[in-house]
Design an enzyme around this catalytic site. Sequence first.
Site, PDB file in Angstrom:
ATOM      1  N   ASP A  65      -3.339   2.221  -6.690  1.00  9.61           N
ATOM      2  CA  ASP A  65      -4.042   2.299  -7.971  1.00  9.61           C
ATOM      3  C   ASP A  65      -3.420   3.314  -8.931  1.00  9.61           C
ATOM      4  OD1 ASP A  65      -5.724   2.041 -10.080  1.00  9.61           O
ATOM      5  OD2 ASP A  65      -7.577   2.351  -8.953  1.00  9.61           O
ATOM      6  N   ASP A 112      -5.681  10.182 -10.443  1.00  7.07           N
ATOM      7  CA  ASP A 112      -6.925   9.681  -9.849  1.00  7.07           C
ATOM      8  C   ASP A 112      -6.839   9.660  -8.329  1.00  7.07           C
ATOM      9  OD1 ASP A 112      -9.553   8.765  -9.926  1.00  7.07           O
ATOM     10  OD2 ASP A 112      -8.955   6.656  -9.954  1.00  7.07           O
ATOM     11  N   ASN A 147      -8.316   5.686  -2.711  1.00  8.99           N
ATOM     12  CA  ASN A 147      -7.004   5.295  -3.215  1.00  8.99           C
ATOM     13  C   ASN A 147      -5.896   5.564  -2.207  1.00  8.99           C
ATOM     14  OD1 ASN A 147      -7.783   4.138  -5.604  1.00  8.99           O
ATOM     15  ND2 ASN A 147      -7.463   5.965  -6.847  1.00  8.99           N
ATOM     16  N   THR A 156     -12.049  10.434 -11.680  1.00  4.26           N
ATOM     17  CA  THR A 156     -13.309  10.220 -10.980  1.00  4.26           C
ATOM     18  C   THR A 156     -14.004  11.572 -10.831  1.00  4.26           C
ATOM     19  OG1 THR A 156     -12.336   8.351  -9.803  1.00  4.26           O
ATOM     20  CG2 THR A 156     -14.362   9.272  -8.892  1.00  4.26           C
ATOM     21  N   LYS A 210      -8.062  10.161  -4.790  1.00  6.19           N
ATOM     22  CA  LYS A 210      -9.355  10.206  -4.122  1.00  6.19           C
ATOM     23  C   LYS A 210      -9.227   9.399  -2.840  1.00  6.19           C
ATOM     24  CE  LYS A 210     -10.993   6.439  -7.103  1.00  6.19           C
ATOM     25  NZ  LYS A 210     -12.012   6.030  -8.097  1.00  6.19           N
TER      26      LYS A 210
END
Length: 344
Positions: free
Chosen positions: A220, A199, A204, A239, A201
Amino acid sequence: MGNACSGNCSFFKSTFSDAILCWEYDHDLLPDTSNAEPVDENPPSVGEREPPRPTVMKINNAILQPKTKHFNEIFNLGRVFGEGSSGAVFLCVEKATSRQYACKVIEKANLTRTEHVKALVGEIQIMRHLEGNPNVASIQDAYEDSEAVYIVMELCRGGELFDRMKKRGRCTETEAAELIRTIVTVVQSLHSSGVMHKDLKPDNFLFLNEEQNSPLKVIDFGLSTFFKPGEKLSEPAGTPFYIAPEVLKKHYGPEADIWSAGVILYILLSGTPPFWAETKEMIYQTVLHEGLDLSSDPWPVISENAKDLVRRMLDRNPDTRITASEALSHLWFRTNGLQASKEP
């Protein structure tokens, strides 16, 4: 590392992460995809038998082993920093030392499925496994009581990656190269430790402090997993704007993290995501099938070396996609973007 951006520009507030991007754009066209979640590119058709639903459970026993101390005996909770799908993050202060940390609080009432508990335990295991990595927000410890699980972590005060970009203005290639070099170095480190983030992005990645040369930290690990060389995963999650095509096809490995980093690079250089649409389903279709636009404004003034790295990171074939190690040896990184003579 240096500041992310310099100069002046107009900004739009992206609804896909509430992050600030360096370019003019109509943000009302973009959907809200701030929370990562499982994705299904091919839902069952009408009349097709649905798979069994996950077991709904009530947590009565301890989740963490061995039994932990009670959080409230050691810490005081302060203001909330933000909320996500799995829990909220608060400021917390250690009573004995007055040291400040970030604390992710996961209420047991929200852990209604077996996979929720497994993911939480896995998140803590991965954070402990990565202790000592200078670009990972470190875990202080995890605690549990009858109501919640508390993950106490290093406090990053410098804000999100794109928030700093907002303060400085449009990114140059040199500044983008500096940021992406750090992100790809993080990916290389995670993969060499047998961890796939799943994840990656902009929201993060946090700066440790507000200093000009602050370290950039990845956070995260709620969707992260351990993996073995050659292993392929089948459960798609992430995401939407940052999901690799092979994740949607339910057959993927750590190469998916490189794709996500490539999406961040594309946004840093152009201010817009490479694949976007009004709904998640349409986003998935563009990720799977739409061509990569490297000709519209501002790409004509971006260096060929930068565009080559974007193409290689956003290669739809994970078998031929550039690896983290190969990317760090790319000419654009080796020259720190300084060959980009057409920058403003």
